[in-house]
Design a protein around this motif. Structure first.
Motif, PDB file in Angstrom:
ATOM      1  N   ILE A   7       0.861  -1.180   0.000  1.00  9.69           N
ATOM      2  CA  ILE A   7       0.000   0.000   0.000  1.00  9.69           C
ATOM      3  C   ILE A   7       0.895   1.227   0.000  1.00  9.69           C
ATOM      4  O   ILE A   7       1.977   1.218   0.606  1.00  9.69           O
ATOM      5  CB  ILE A   7      -0.953  -0.003   1.216  1.00  9.69           C
ATOM      6  N   VAL A   8       0.463   2.259  -0.714  1.00 10.97           N
ATOM      7  CA  VAL A   8       1.188   3.525  -0.726  1.00 10.97           C
ATOM      8  C   VAL A   8       0.326   4.563  -0.020  1.00 10.97           C
ATOM      9  O   VAL A   8      -0.897   4.593  -0.192  1.00 10.97           O
ATOM     10  CB  VAL A   8       1.531   3.971  -2.170  1.00 10.97           C
ATOM     11  N   SER A   9       0.950   5.374   0.811  1.00 17.93           N
ATOM     12  CA  SER A   9       0.245   6.411   1.551  1.00 17.93           C
ATOM     13  C   SER A   9       1.031   7.709   1.431  1.00 17.93           C
ATOM     14  O   SER A   9       2.257   7.697   1.286  1.00 17.93           O
ATOM     15  CB  SER A   9       0.094   6.023   3.025  1.00 17.93           C
ATOM     16  N   SER A  10       0.318   8.827   1.495  1.00 22.61           N
ATOM     17  CA  SER A  10       1.021  10.092   1.308  1.00 22.61           C
ATOM     18  C   SER A  10       0.463  11.186   2.198  1.00 22.61           C
ATOM     19  O   SER A  10      -0.719  11.218   2.524  1.00 22.61           O
ATOM     20  CB  SER A  10       0.926  10.537  -0.154  1.00 22.61           C
ATOM     21  N   SER A  11       1.360  12.074   2.570  1.00 27.26           N
ATOM     22  CA  SER A  11       1.009  13.296   3.275  1.00 27.26           C
ATOM     23  C   SER A  11       1.492  14.461   2.419  1.00 27.26           C
ATOM     24  O   SER A  11       1.904  14.266   1.273  1.00 27.26           O
ATOM     25  CB  SER A  11       1.702  13.328   4.647  1.00 27.26           C
ATOM     26  N   LYS A  12       1.483  15.645   2.968  1.00 25.60           N
ATOM     27  CA  LYS A  12       2.010  16.786   2.227  1.00 25.60           C
ATOM     28  C   LYS A  12       3.533  16.848   2.304  1.00 25.60           C
ATOM     29  O   LYS A  12       4.149  17.718   1.689  1.00 25.60           O
ATOM     30  CB  LYS A  12       1.399  18.085   2.765  1.00 25.60           C
ATOM     31  N   LYS A  13       4.130  15.892   3.042  1.00 19.50           N
ATOM     32  CA  LYS A  13       5.578  15.907   3.232  1.00 19.50           C
ATOM     33  C   LYS A  13       6.300  14.709   2.642  1.00 19.50           C
ATOM     34  O   LYS A  13       7.469  14.815   2.259  1.00 19.50           O
ATOM     35  CB  LYS A  13       5.899  15.990   4.733  1.00 19.50           C
ATOM     36  N   GLU A  14       5.618  13.530   2.575  1.00 15.33           N
ATOM     37  CA  GLU A  14       6.308  12.339   2.095  1.00 15.33           C
ATOM     38  C   GLU A  14       5.320  11.320   1.564  1.00 15.33           C
ATOM     39  O   GLU A  14       4.121  11.393   1.812  1.00 15.33           O
ATOM     40  CB  GLU A  14       7.164  11.702   3.194  1.00 15.33           C
ATOM     41  N   GLY A  24       7.975  12.585  -2.537  1.00 18.48           N
ATOM     42  CA  GLY A  24       6.788  13.132  -3.183  1.00 18.48           C
ATOM     43  C   GLY A  24       5.793  13.568  -2.137  1.00 18.48           C
ATOM     44  O   GLY A  24       6.121  13.727  -0.954  1.00 18.48           O
ATOM     45  N   CYS A  25       4.557  13.776  -2.560  1.00 21.43           N
ATOM     46  CA  CYS A  25       3.493  14.162  -1.636  1.00 21.43           C
ATOM     47  C   CYS A  25       2.163  13.705  -2.224  1.00 21.43           C
ATOM     48  O   CYS A  25       2.118  13.116  -3.305  1.00 21.43           O
ATOM     49  CB  CYS A  25       3.500  15.672  -1.399  1.00 21.43           C
ATOM     50  N   ASN A  26       1.085  13.957  -1.486  1.00 25.97           N
ATOM     51  CA  ASN A  26      -0.228  13.560  -1.968  1.00 25.97           C
ATOM     52  C   ASN A  26      -0.604  14.393  -3.194  1.00 25.97           C
ATOM     53  O   ASN A  26      -0.109  15.514  -3.363  1.00 25.97           O
ATOM     54  CB  ASN A  26      -1.282  13.729  -0.874  1.00 25.97           C
ATOM     55  N   PRO A  27      -1.471  13.809  -4.066  1.00 25.49           N
ATOM     56  CA  PRO A  27      -2.139  12.501  -4.010  1.00 25.49           C
ATOM     57  C   PRO A  27      -1.243  11.388  -4.553  1.00 25.49           C
ATOM     58  O   PRO A  27      -0.138  11.648  -5.043  1.00 25.49           O
ATOM     59  CB  PRO A  27      -3.361  12.707  -4.906  1.00 25.49           C
ATOM     60  N   VAL A  28      -1.758  10.133  -4.498  1.00 23.42           N
ATOM     61  CA  VAL A  28      -1.027   8.983  -5.029  1.00 23.42           C
ATOM     62  C   VAL A  28      -1.984   8.066  -5.783  1.00 23.42           C
ATOM     63  O   VAL A  28      -3.184   8.049  -5.517  1.00 23.42           O
ATOM     64  CB  VAL A  28      -0.329   8.171  -3.913  1.00 23.42           C
ATOM     65  N   ALA A  29      -1.429   7.301  -6.739  1.00 24.95           N
ATOM     66  CA  ALA A  29      -2.227   6.318  -7.481  1.00 24.95           C
ATOM     67  C   ALA A  29      -1.307   5.284  -8.090  1.00 24.95           C
ATOM     68  O   ALA A  29      -0.194   5.607  -8.540  1.00 24.95           O
ATOM     69  CB  ALA A  29      -3.043   7.002  -8.582  1.00 24.95           C
ATOM     70  N   PHE A  30      -1.748   4.023  -8.093  1.00 22.27           N
ATOM     71  CA  PHE A  30      -1.049   2.929  -8.776  1.00 22.27           C
ATOM     72  C   PHE A  30      -1.677   2.708 -10.147  1.00 22.27           C
ATOM     73  O   PHE A  30      -2.899   2.808 -10.308  1.00 22.27           O
ATOM     74  CB  PHE A  30      -1.167   1.624  -7.988  1.00 22.27           C
TER      75      PHE A  30
END
Length: 365
Positions: free
Chosen positions: A243-250, A267-273
């Motif tokens: 699973i990939v998760s993101s914040s505004k920092k990582e 990187g930062c949010n958002p994320v998608a596979f």
């Protein structure tokens, strides 16, 4: 298996809030505070087209699974539908409609057949839309604060919603009644995702954690910690292993089985596979979009295991190594010799020897 940034997409002039990738896997849609939705070629990173005409920032985009239709939700309470072939835009709802949301639209999700769309809003509701008839058929109430995220299970039978009221609700799509309510986060629940096999829910929160839940029972499976800020976006890998998760920092990548942090990306949010799991899209610096791909190269310093011998000899560890040290060595060898990564002629034999050695270790431990 590491991830490497291969493209840095530029063009948006404000924050990028949301991504969607077509099931065919080669088109990325991005929605931004610059009031546009852009289409990109995921393989080459080239810009394809930009949809203009929205009155406010875009917070949600979703591709229909069965047609050339893209929908977007914005901060003007409007759901717009975009025909990818003709580039014609049509409003599914607007401020003059009695069936419209009365506040910002934060999330959109289609059923697998593309016939039904769910929208989550700051007005604390979820609306259900009949796409062929272009009408709203139902409003789901119960959340006591903004609905930040909605997701629909791959079998089309369940809808999951996440809210600033710190809860997750699991709704049966046929009856729509008596949703199961999951509690445990200490902050807003900002994002939810469902694994492709439909068994696991992931929830991200302003409390900086990700929780994994069993969809059928609502049981909490584990809590992932490691983010330094609120988690705003989540995505399961198609194979269900990560699973990939993101914040505004990582951006963090996790192994679901072991609940371990695998890699942190810049990187930062958002994320998608992507649908094949070989491409990852994240937000970047300065309104950019990053495209990441798996790095398959084996370094010159790669460990070469023995094809025969005791398990510790094959894995290249001391006989008295701790279980954690053995697991780390095993994972390192997998990254180097799995046939999906290493295309050398002896990779298959190496991988077989590595797996057999690890199996012997497990039998003896």
């Amino acid at each position: 298996m590491d991830w490497k940034c291969v493209h840095n997409l530029t063009g948006h002039t404000a924050s990028v809030n949301t991504f969607a990738i077509a099931l065919q896997g080669n088109i990325l849609a991005s929605g931004s505070d610059d009031k546009t939705v852009s289409l990109w070629d995921l393989n080459t990173g080239k810009h394809i087209f930009t949809f203009f005409g929205l009155l406010n920032g875009v917070f949600a985009v979703a591709f229909s699974p069965r047609s050339s239709l893209l929908v977007s939700g914005d901060l003007d309470k409007t759901i717009a539908t975009w025909n990818l072939d003709t580039k014609v835009v049509r409003s599914l709802c607007n401020s003059d409609s009695a069936y419209n949301h009365c506040s910002y639209i934060f999330s959109l999700a289609f059923t697998p057949d593309g016939e039904t769309l769910a929208s989550g809003s700051a007005d604390k509701t979820i609306k259900i839309w009949d796409i062929p008839r272009w009408v709203s058929t139902r409003t789901l109430t119960g959340h006591t604060d903004a609905v930040w995220s909605v997701a629909i299970a791959p079998d089309g039978k369940t809808l999951v919603s996440a809210s600033a009221d710190k809860t997750i609700r699991i709704w049966p799509l046929k009856s729509w009644e008596n949703p199961r309510i999951l509690t445990g986060h200490s902050g807003w629940v900002t994002s939810v995702a469902i694994s492709r096999n439909g068994k696991i829910i992931a929830s991200g929160s302003a409390d900086k954690t990700i929780k994994l839940w069993h969809l059928a029972t609502g049981k909490l499976l584990c809590t992932l910690t490691g983010h330094s800020a609120a988690v705003w976006s989540l995505a399961f890998s198609p194979d269900g292993k990560n699973i990939v998760s993101s914040s505004k920092k990582e951006v963090n990548l996790w192994h679901i089985g072991s609940a371990e942090l695998i890699q942190t990306l810049s990187g930062c949010n958002p994320v998608a596979f992507s649908p094949d799991g070989k491409t990852l899209v994240t937000g970047g610096d300065g309104f950019t979009i990053k495209i990441w791909r798996q790095s398959f190269a084996v370094s010159e310093s790669a460990i070469v295991p023995k094809l025969s011998g005791e398990w510790w000899q094959v894995l290249g560890v001391d006989k008295l190594a701790s279980p954690q040290e053995v697991k780390i060595a095993y994972r390192r060898l997998i990254k180097q010799y799995h046939p999906d990564i290493n295309h050398s002629v002896n990779a298959k034999d190496m991988m077989q020897a590595i797996n057999e050695a690890y199996a012997k270790f497990e039998q003896e431990s």
